[in-house]
Design a protein around this motif. Structure first.
Motif, PDB file in Angstrom:
ATOM      1  N   SER A  24      -8.595   1.600   1.182  1.00 32.94           N
ATOM      2  CA  SER A  24      -7.888   2.638   1.943  1.00 32.94           C
ATOM      3  C   SER A  24      -6.736   2.059   2.760  1.00 32.94           C
ATOM      4  O   SER A  24      -5.809   2.786   3.138  1.00 32.94           O
ATOM      5  N   ARG A  25      -6.764   0.754   3.038  1.00 33.54           N
ATOM      6  CA  ARG A  25      -5.706   0.130   3.834  1.00 33.54           C
ATOM      7  C   ARG A  25      -4.496  -0.267   2.994  1.00 33.54           C
ATOM      8  O   ARG A  25      -3.450  -0.609   3.530  1.00 33.54           O
ATOM      9  N   VAL A  64       0.358   0.461  -4.453  1.00 32.34           N
ATOM     10  CA  VAL A  64      -0.467  -0.675  -4.866  1.00 32.34           C
ATOM     11  C   VAL A  64      -1.843  -0.197  -5.300  1.00 32.34           C
ATOM     12  O   VAL A  64      -2.353  -0.559  -6.364  1.00 32.34           O
ATOM     13  N   ARG A  65      -2.437   0.632  -4.494  1.00 31.92           N
ATOM     14  CA  ARG A  65      -3.818   1.073  -4.727  1.00 31.92           C
ATOM     15  C   ARG A  65      -3.969   1.840  -6.043  1.00 31.92           C
ATOM     16  O   ARG A  65      -5.008   1.796  -6.694  1.00 31.92           O
ATOM     17  N   ASP A  66      -2.905   2.525  -6.468  1.00 28.36           N
ATOM     18  CA  ASP A  66      -2.986   3.366  -7.663  1.00 28.36           C
ATOM     19  C   ASP A  66      -2.668   2.623  -8.963  1.00 28.36           C
ATOM     20  O   ASP A  66      -2.742   3.210 -10.049  1.00 28.36           O
ATOM     21  N   GLU A  98       4.008  -3.958  -0.872  1.00 29.32           N
ATOM     22  CA  GLU A  98       4.383  -2.665  -1.436  1.00 29.32           C
ATOM     23  C   GLU A  98       4.643  -2.779  -2.942  1.00 29.32           C
ATOM     24  O   GLU A  98       5.147  -1.849  -3.561  1.00 29.32           O
ATOM     25  N   ASN A  99       4.284  -3.915  -3.508  1.00 32.57           N
ATOM     26  CA  ASN A  99       4.545  -4.185  -4.915  1.00 32.57           C
ATOM     27  C   ASN A  99       3.223  -4.428  -5.634  1.00 32.57           C
ATOM     28  O   ASN A  99       2.529  -5.397  -5.340  1.00 32.57           O
ATOM     29  N   PRO A 100       2.837  -3.590  -6.596  1.00 37.54           N
ATOM     30  CA  PRO A 100       1.541  -3.754  -7.264  1.00 37.54           C
ATOM     31  C   PRO A 100       1.378  -5.094  -7.971  1.00 37.54           C
ATOM     32  O   PRO A 100       0.268  -5.647  -7.980  1.00 37.54           O
ATOM     33  N   THR A 101       2.448  -5.627  -8.562  1.00 36.59           N
ATOM     34  CA  THR A 101       2.331  -6.894  -9.284  1.00 36.59           C
ATOM     35  C   THR A 101       2.166  -8.056  -8.315  1.00 36.59           C
ATOM     36  O   THR A 101       1.391  -8.988  -8.565  1.00 36.59           O
TER      37      THR A 101
END
Length: 616
Positions: A595-596, A601-603, A566-569
Motif C-alpha cells: 500500500s505504500r 509501481v504496485r500495478d 516511481e519507475n516499475p523497472t
C-alpha cells in the motif's frame, strides 16, 4: 504494340519465369524442428544418461550430429532473439526475459527470414515467436498454429519452423497427486545429477521429463513423415535443436551447461552433401551458437549474410572442414528472468568453461515464482534449509565466487571450481581475457541498470552502446576490481564511490559487497549513501553492502528507497535485492507494505510477482 512485339515480350517473360523456377528448385528447402527446454544431457544420442529418441537418431544417421551446439541465452525470449537477429542480446538490448518493451532491430539488420522472402523463399512459422525485438511485417509469409510449407507457390523453396512445446518447463508443474501416475521410463534407470539431491521426487522428475522428451521425439517424427509424404526429403535440410537448456532445477535460466548446451542434428539430403563439411552419419565437435543459425540458413540459401550480424555460417559453400575444425568458442549471458535479476557472463573454449558473476553475493536459487512451481525446486530448497545437502548440492543456494572455471568434459555438471587451482592459472587468465574482450567489444549494455536502458537507449540500443562505450568500459573496470586483492584497489574504489557518475558509484558499491568485511573502511560512507545518494538504486546498493558485509539490518533504508520509486523497472531491481536479503544465507526479514508503493509501481505485473512472494 504489335502482335509480333507482344509475342517477343511474352517469350521473354516466360523465359525469366522459367529461369526463376529452375533457380528456385535448385535452392534447398530448410526446416527447423525446435523442442522447448531441452539440453543435450537428457538424450541418449548425446549423453549416456539420456533417453532414447529414435526419430532424432534416424535424422542423425542421415545427417550430422553437432556435439557442441549452444544457446547464447538460457531462456526462451533471449535465446530466440539471438536466433532471429544473428546478434548477441547484450549488444542489442534484448538480454532481459519478458522484456518490458521490445527493442528495434539494429540498423542494417532485419530478422533473417525477411532476407529469405526477398530471395523468393516462402517463410512459415508454427507457431512460437517470442522475440524481444519489434517484429516487422516482412518476416513471415505465415506465422500461426496452422502455418505450413503447403501454402507456398509452385516450385517455391521454403523455410519452415515447427515448434514443439511438449517438453516446456510448464509440463513439469505436476502435483504430488499426479505422482501417483507411474512414468513410462523407469525412474531408477537414470542417475540423478550430482548437484541434485537423490530423492524419490528428483528421480520421478527425471523420469517424467524423459517421458516428455520421448513424446517430443514422436511428434518430430510426425513432421518428418509429412515431409516425406510430400516428396520433400530429397530437397530439404532438416535441423533439430532444443531452444535452450533443460528444465530440471538449475538449468533453464542459468548459463551452466545444462542451461546452454543443446542437442542439434542436421539431416542432409544427398544432393546437398557438398554443402556440408562434416561426414553424413557422423558428428562434429565444431562449436556452433544460436547467433550462427540465421547466417547459416542464409548461406545455405545463397543469400548474403548482413555485415551487422554477429554469427557466422557453419554449413554451405566455403565452410570447409578446416574452418569447421577451428570453431571452438561460445559465449553465454544471463540477466533478468521474469522478476529475477542476475548478471552473469560465460565463455567456453574447448573443454574449459569460465563463468563471471558480476554480483557474486547473489544466489542462484533466489526466488522466481514461475520456477518454484516445480516441486523439485521446492524440495531442493527445503533440504538446503534443513542442512541435508552435500557441498555440490548446497552451492545453488549460497553466494558464488566471482570467477568459476570448469573442465566440463571431466565435470559436466560444473561442481568443481578450478579457478583457485594454480595448475589452471593460465587457463583462467586466458579465458578471463577472452570474456573481457567480448564484453567490451559489444559493448555490453547490462552495465547500465535496465530502467536506464529503457529510458535512454531503447530507441537505438546499438548506437547507444557505441556512444557510451567508454563509460561502459569504466563500469566494467570498477566491477573487475573485485577480482584483485582489496589493498591493491582500495584507492580506486574510494574514487569510484565519490564519483559524480551515479553508475560508477553503483558498481563500486557492488564491488564493496563482494569484498565484504575487507571493505569495512567504507562503512561510514555507505551509511551516508543509503540515506542521501541522488540515485535510489544506490541507496539500495549501499544498504545491501552494509547488510552483506556488516550484518546491518537493511529494512528501513531499502523500504524507504523503494517507496520513493516511481519507475516499475527500477523498483523491480530494488525488490530483487530485498528478496535476496530475505533469503538464506542472509536471513533478514525486510517487510514490504504494498500500500505504500507508488500505484504505477504496485500495478506492474512483475512487481506483483515479487510482492506475492514477499507478502505471502
Amino acid at each position: 504494340m504489335s502482335c509480333k512485339t507482344m509475342g517477343k515480350w511474352m517469350v521473354l517473360v516466360c523465359l525469366v519465369c522459367l529461369q526463376w523456377s529452375v533457380s528456385a528448385q535448385e535452392r534447398p528447402n530448410i526446416v527447423w524442428i525446435v523442442s522447448e527446454d531441452n539440453s543435450k544431457h537428457y538424450l541418449k544420442l548425446f549423453d549416456d544418461n539420456g533417453v532414447e529418441t529414435p526419430h532424432i537418431e534416424k535424422l542423425a544417421q542421415q545427417g550430422v550430429k553437432f556435439t557442441r551446439a549452444f544457446s547464447n541465452g538460457a531462456v526462451c525470449s533471449v535465446a530466440r532473439s539471438a536466433i532471429i537477429s544473428g546478434c548477441y542480446g547484450p549488444r542489442t538490448g534484448t538480454q532481459f526475459h519478458r522484456h518490458q518493451e521490445p527493442a528495434p532491430m539494429p540498423d542494417g539488420v532485419e530478422m533473417f527470414p525477411a532476407y529469405l522472402r526477398k530471395a523468393g523463399y516462402y517463410t512459415a512459422n508454427n507457431a512460437k515467436e517470442d522475440y524481444n525485438f519489434v517484429k516487422g511485417d516482412n518476416v513471415w509469409d505465415e506465422s500461426s498454429k496452422k502455418a505450413s510449407w503447403k501454402n507456398r507457390g509452385a516450385n517455391q523453396p521454403f523455410f519452415y519452423v515447427h515448434n514443439i512445446g511438449t517438453t516446456h518447463e510448464s509440463r513439469l508443474h505436476f502435483s504430488k497427486e499426479d505422482m501417483q501416475q507411474p512414468t513410462k521410463v523407469n525412474p531408477d534407470a537414470y542417475q540423478v545429477q550430482p548437484n541434485h539431491p537423490d530423492t524419490e521426487l528428483f528421480r520421478y522428475t527425471n523420469a517424467y521429463y524423459r517421458d516428455k522428451i520421448q513424446q517430443m521425439d514422436a511428434q518430430l517424427g510426425e513432421v518428418v513423415e509429412k515431409l516425406e509424404a510430400d516428396g520433400l526429403l530429397d530437397d530439404t535440410f532438416i535441423f533439430y535443436y532444443g531452444d535452450h537448456g533443460g528444465v530440471l532445477p538449475g538449468s533453464k535460466g542459468y548459463i551452466y551447461e545444462t542451461g546452454l548446451h543443446v542437442p542439434m542434428v542436421v539431416y542432409v539430403p544427398k544432393k546437398y552433401q557438398h554443402l556440408v563439411a562434416a561426414p553424413t552419419g557422423g558428428e562434429t565437435d565444431a562449436f556452433v551458437s544460436f547467433v550462427d543459425l540465421g547466417p547459416t540458413v542464409l548461406h545455405l540459401a545463397g543469400v548474403e549474410v548482413p555485415a551487422g550480424m554477429d554469427g557466422k555460417p557453419f554449413l554451405g559453400k566455403a565452410v570447409s572442414a578446416k574452418k569447421l575444425a577451428k570453431r571452438n568458442i561460445t559465449y553465454g549471458y544471463a540477466d533478468r528472468f521474469d522478476e529475477k535479476y542476475d548478471l552473469v557472463r560465460s565463455v567456453r573454449k574447448g573443454k574449459y568453461k569460465y563463468i563471471r558473476s558480476y554480483q557474486p553475493f547473489t544466489i542462484d536459487g533466489l526466488q522466481n515464482n514461475y520456477r518454484y512451481k516445480q516441486l523439485a525446486y521446492e524440495e531442493w530448497r527445503s533440504l538446503y534449509l534443513d542442512g541435508k545437502l552435500d557441498h555440490a548440492q548446497t552451492a545453488f543456494f549460497e553466494p558464488r565466487p566471482a570467477e568459476m572455471l570448469f573442465d566440463v568434459e571431466e565435470d559436466p555438471y560444473e561442481t568443481k571450481n578450478l579457478a583457485k587451482d594454480p595448475q589452471f592459472a593460465k587457463t583462467l587468465r586466458d579465458l578471463r581475457d577472452e570474456l573481457h574482450e567480448w564484453v567490451t567489444s559489444m559493448p555490453d549494455l547490462s552495465f547500465y541498470p535496465e530502467h536506464v536502458l529503457l529510458s535512454d537507449a531503447l530507441t537505438d540500443p546499438v548506437t547507444f552502446g557505441k556512444q557510451n562505450k567508454k563509460q561502459i568500459q569504466r563500469y566494467l573496470a570498477i566491477a573487475d576490481l573485485m577480482l584483485q586483492p582489496f589493498d591493491q584497489v582500495q584507492s580506486r574504489l574510494a574514487k569510484a564511490l565519490a564519483s559524480e557518475d551515479p553508475w560508477e558509484r553503483y558498481w563500486a558499491l557492488i564491488a564493496c559487497s563482494t569484498f565484504g568485511t575487507d571493505a569495512e573502511l567504507f562503512y561510514d560512507q555507505a551509511e551516508t549513501m543509503q540515506q542521501t545518494d541522488p540515485e535510489l538504486l544506490n541507496r539500495i546498493r549501499a544498504a545491501e553492502f552494509l547488510a552483506v558485509a556488516k550484518g546491518q539490518n537493511p529494512e528501513k533504508a531499502m523500504t524507504e528507497a523503494l517507496c520513493k520509486s516511481e519507475n516499475p523497472t527500477e523498483a523491480l531491481l530494488m525488490l530483487n535485492t530485498i528478496t535476496l536479503m530475505n533469503s538464506a544465507p542472509y536471513g533478514f526479514a525486510v517487510r514490504v507494505e504494498a500500500s505504500r508503493l507508488n500505484p504505477v509501481v504496485r500495478d506492474d505485473n512483475q512487481v506483483k510477482w515479487r510482492l506475492e512472494y514477499l507478502t505471502h
